[in-house]
Motif scaffolding. Structure first.
Motif, PDB file in Angstrom:
ATOM      1  N   ARG A 268       0.865  -1.181   0.000  1.00 20.77           N
ATOM      2  CA  ARG A 268       0.000   0.000   0.000  1.00 20.77           C
ATOM      3  C   ARG A 268       0.898   1.227   0.000  1.00 20.77           C
ATOM      4  O   ARG A 268       1.576   1.523   0.986  1.00 20.77           O
TER       5      ARG A 268
ATOM      6  N   SER B  73      -2.209   6.106  -1.844  1.00 22.24           N
ATOM      7  CA  SER B  73      -3.344   5.997  -0.923  1.00 22.24           C
ATOM      8  C   SER B  73      -3.719   7.333  -0.299  1.00 22.24           C
ATOM      9  O   SER B  73      -4.836   7.486   0.214  1.00 22.24           O
TER      10      SER B  73
ATOM     11  N   ASP C 215      -7.650   6.934   0.331  1.00 23.79           N
ATOM     12  CA  ASP C 215      -7.886   6.194   1.570  1.00 23.79           C
ATOM     13  C   ASP C 215      -7.723   7.129   2.762  1.00 23.79           C
ATOM     14  O   ASP C 215      -6.603   7.494   3.125  1.00 23.79           O
TER      15      ASP C 215
ATOM     16  N   TYR D  71      -5.273   6.087   5.518  1.00 19.37           N
ATOM     17  CA  TYR D  71      -3.845   5.923   5.234  1.00 19.37           C
ATOM     18  C   TYR D  71      -2.942   6.866   6.033  1.00 19.37           C
ATOM     19  O   TYR D  71      -1.903   6.429   6.553  1.00 19.37           O
TER      20      TYR D  71
ATOM     21  N   ALA E 107       0.250   5.425   7.931  1.00 22.85           N
ATOM     22  CA  ALA E 107       1.469   5.499   7.129  1.00 22.85           C
ATOM     23  C   ALA E 107       2.770   5.461   7.923  1.00 22.85           C
ATOM     24  O   ALA E 107       3.712   4.757   7.523  1.00 22.85           O
TER      25      ALA E 107
END
Length: 653
Positions: free
Chosen positions: A464, A468, A472, A475, A479
């Motif tokens: 991912r 993103s 998203d 995220y 992250a």
């Protein structure tokens, strides 16, 4: 008559190899003597099963783990008899690669081959290897002369983690329009045996730490067109993780779940990278080592490098030549080798793709181009599609790209680990090599070490990434920790196109700091580094961080983990020539103080250019410092922060 029958039966029994005559086990030990792999039996009589165990420096890394494989015509599981007992054979060689954790790779192991027969006389070989950084085994069916196609119905292989182990694991995707793609968020520090949240189970690789302080990473290597990609079942009672095949719905329901091939036939290697610290895993090249040597005789055209990329900041931009040209200008200004033209470029306006290619070429910038891999295995509409799945069409397209001067392709949306799609990956790689086209796979499976055999495979997604931030909302919070797990897991098994270094916000605001982002090109390894950001956020940087992004390498002579805990922080040093590049990231939302030992980089002093966090969200601070291996390098990291440093040898070095 009865006496003759009894005599014949007695003769038959006496000629059959006896399990009772087996030694206590068959072992192979690594060249340095620290890693041991042992095969024995569990159970009694005809119910006895082969099992495998392994240890590192005397402590278990694998408990008694089941072995076995079931073919459509044979079951190699219970009651197998020993047919051959090979001696331990040592191997030592070196090879060079155009990109990876290090340029010159040592391939050193001890190997042993055991042969077993079932009651009907079918033979299976068990190949065992012990490396200084782990163990591997695979099944092989030797030639039987029939040339008949065989099918593997099931593998009975499993990995039993020592009781009390802690696991970092990636939930596998259920089949869908864009899945599986190895892009879920990791589960951190869960007890071994924790069930997967999805029916699809757990993806490779799976990282774990034993109570004795040993580290293991379970994965597979040398997967080829004769087999399907494996993963681990979602239920792992008692810490026993069993291997499983793909789901029927993968690849838009195309292809068979069970692999079929003709004899002789070997499975992929089942692998545990293992050591006394996580550094063994981060620095390992074991997955590549288990693959066949390069099939590309002339590698002079394979050029790792950096690339600008317009899609993330402006998804419709590949359809507009006027928007792509500034990214070619960016690559030229920054000295990056490439610019990527992403999806839907075949419906371009304000010019044509030929205009963009010619413009980039006039700036000294190579062009990479995006393709949909489908075909019937996906129903994603992004284009061009229908040009990669059929050999004649694919080769015609590669020839056309070669004539245009295009340097590489990004091929996307595979959505399956079934045998038919694994074959497609390798078909693309083989044909691309014929036309000197580099390859980057997206929406794809996990690396299995193919970059050794096909060194023009520059990178793979299977993570991912920073795209993103566009779609998203979860995220940003994930992250920092997500980044800090990757060096120990996904990136440990192969190059990773996570598209880092976003310095401004996309749709969702970053929580990582500017220095965290600046450190990622060192923390992560990839053959082509696609920068996630816009033209302005790089060209408007102050001179020192701008120069850093201009000069950051993507090929390395050496890699070292100086310190780190999966998901918490990572401090990685990579050497290019005599210069060391140090990337440090904090995966947690609280400050962290580190004292790094630089002795693994060699004795002496360095002139360091350091990028670290200040008050700016998008621009790091820079400073100069003298650092020495004789003193700790002390670092203060902000929450979700980072540091990047370039260490040039000082006087006398």
């Amino acid at each position: 008559m009865k006496s003759l029958v009894m005599a014949a039966l007695a003769l038959a029994l006496s000629s059959r190899p006896s399990m009772a005559a087996d030694p206590p086990g068959w072992s192979v030990t690594s060249p340095d003597g620290k890693v041991a792999l042992t095969v024995g039996r569990s159970g009694e009589g005809d119910a006895a099963r082969l099992v495998l165990s392994a240890s590192v420096a005397g402590a278990p890394i694998l408990g008694e783990s089941p072995l076995g494989i079931v073919r459509d015509d044979a079951r190699f599981a219970e009651g197998l008899t020993l047919a051959s007992e090979g001696a331990v054979v040592a191997h030592e060689s070196k090879y060079t690669v155009p990109h990876g954790k290090r340029r010159e790779v040592a391939d050193r192991y001890n190997e042993r081959v055991l042969g077993f027969k079932d009651a009907q006389g079918h033979t299976v070989e068990l190949h065992l290897r012990a490396y200084d950084d782990g163990v591997a085994y695979r099944y092989r069916f030797p030639e039987d002369g029939s040339k008949a196609t065989r099918t593997v119905r099931e593998e009975l292989s499993g990995f039993r983690l020592p009781e009390g182990s802690t696991v970092w694991a990636n939930p596998h995707d259920d089949p869908g329009e864009y899945t599986p793609g190895y892009e879920t968020f990791w589960k951190y520090e869960v007890p071994a045996g924790t069930p997967a949240p999805k029916a699809a189970g757990w993806s490779f690789p799976l990282l774990y730490k034993t109570p004795a302080g040993r580290w293991g990473l379970i994965t597979e290597a040398a997967l080829d067109r004769s087999y399907c990609g494996g993963r681990l079942a979602g239920e792992a009672p008692g810490g026993l993780y069993k291997l499983r095949f793909p789901d029927a719905g993968e690849g838009n329901n195309t292809g068979s779940v069970e692999p079929s091939w003709t004899l002789p036939w070997a499975t992929p290697w089942r692998v545990v990278i293992a050591g006394e610290s996580p550094a063994t895993i981060v620095e390992s090249t074991l997955v590549e080592n288990l693959n066949p040597p390069s099939r590309v005789a002339d590698t002079s055209w394979i050029k790792p490098g950096r690339s600008s990329w317009s899609w993330l900041s402006d998804p419709p931009s590949p359809q507009d030549a006027s928007k792509l040209k500034p990214f070619a200008d960016l690559a030229a200004e920054m000295g990056w080798e490439y610019t990527l033209i992403d999806a839907n470029w075949d419906i371009m306006r304000n010019g044509t793709v030929h205009d963009v290619i010619a413009y980039a070429k006039s700036k000294g910038v190579g062009v990479l181009m995006w393709y949909n891999s489908g075909g019937p295995h996906n129903y994603v509409t992004e284009r061009p599609r229908g040009l990669m799945d059929l050999r004649k069409v694919r080769r015609a397209e590669f020839q056309r790209l070669a004539e245009w001067g295009v340097k590489g392709v990004k091929v996307d949306f595979f959505q399956s680990d079934k045998q038919n799609v694994i074959a497609l990956y390798q078909d693309i790689l083989e044909d691309a090599a014929d036309f000197k086209i580099m390859v980057n796979f997206h929406g794809c499976t996990l690396p299995r070490g193919w970059s050794r055999t096909y060194p023009h495979l520059m990178s793979m997604e299977a993570v991912r990434g920073e795209e993103s931030y566009l779609f998203d909302e979860k995220y940003p919070a994930e992250a920092p920790r997500h980044n800090a797990i990757q060096p120990f897991t996904r990136n440990a098994v192969g190059p990773m196109d996570i598209t880092p270094v976003m310095l401004r916000d996309n749709r969702y605001k970053r929580l990582t700091t500017a220095a965290h982002e600046m450190a990622l090109p060192i923390v992560f390894e990839t053959g082509i580094l696609h920068f996630a950001g816009t033209v302005g956020e790089y060209l408007e940087l102050p001179p020192v961080p701008k120069e850093y992004l201009k000069s950051i390498p993507v090929t390395w002579d050496e890699t070292k983990l100086l310190a780190g805990e999966p998901g918490r922080f990572a401090a990685i040093a990579r050497r290019k020539g005599s210069t060391w590049y140090l990337g440090v990231i904090n995966g947690e939302g609280q400050p962290r103080e580190l004292s790094l030992d630089l002795k693994p980089l060699g004795d002496g002093t360095w002139k360091a250019t350091i990028l670290e966090d200040g008050e700016s969200h998008s621009v790091p601070l820079d400073r100069k410092a003298d650092v020495a291996s004789s003193e700790p390098f002390r670092i203060s990291l902000k929450p979700n922060g980072g540091l990047a440093a370039v260490l040039v040898p000082g006087p006398g070095r």
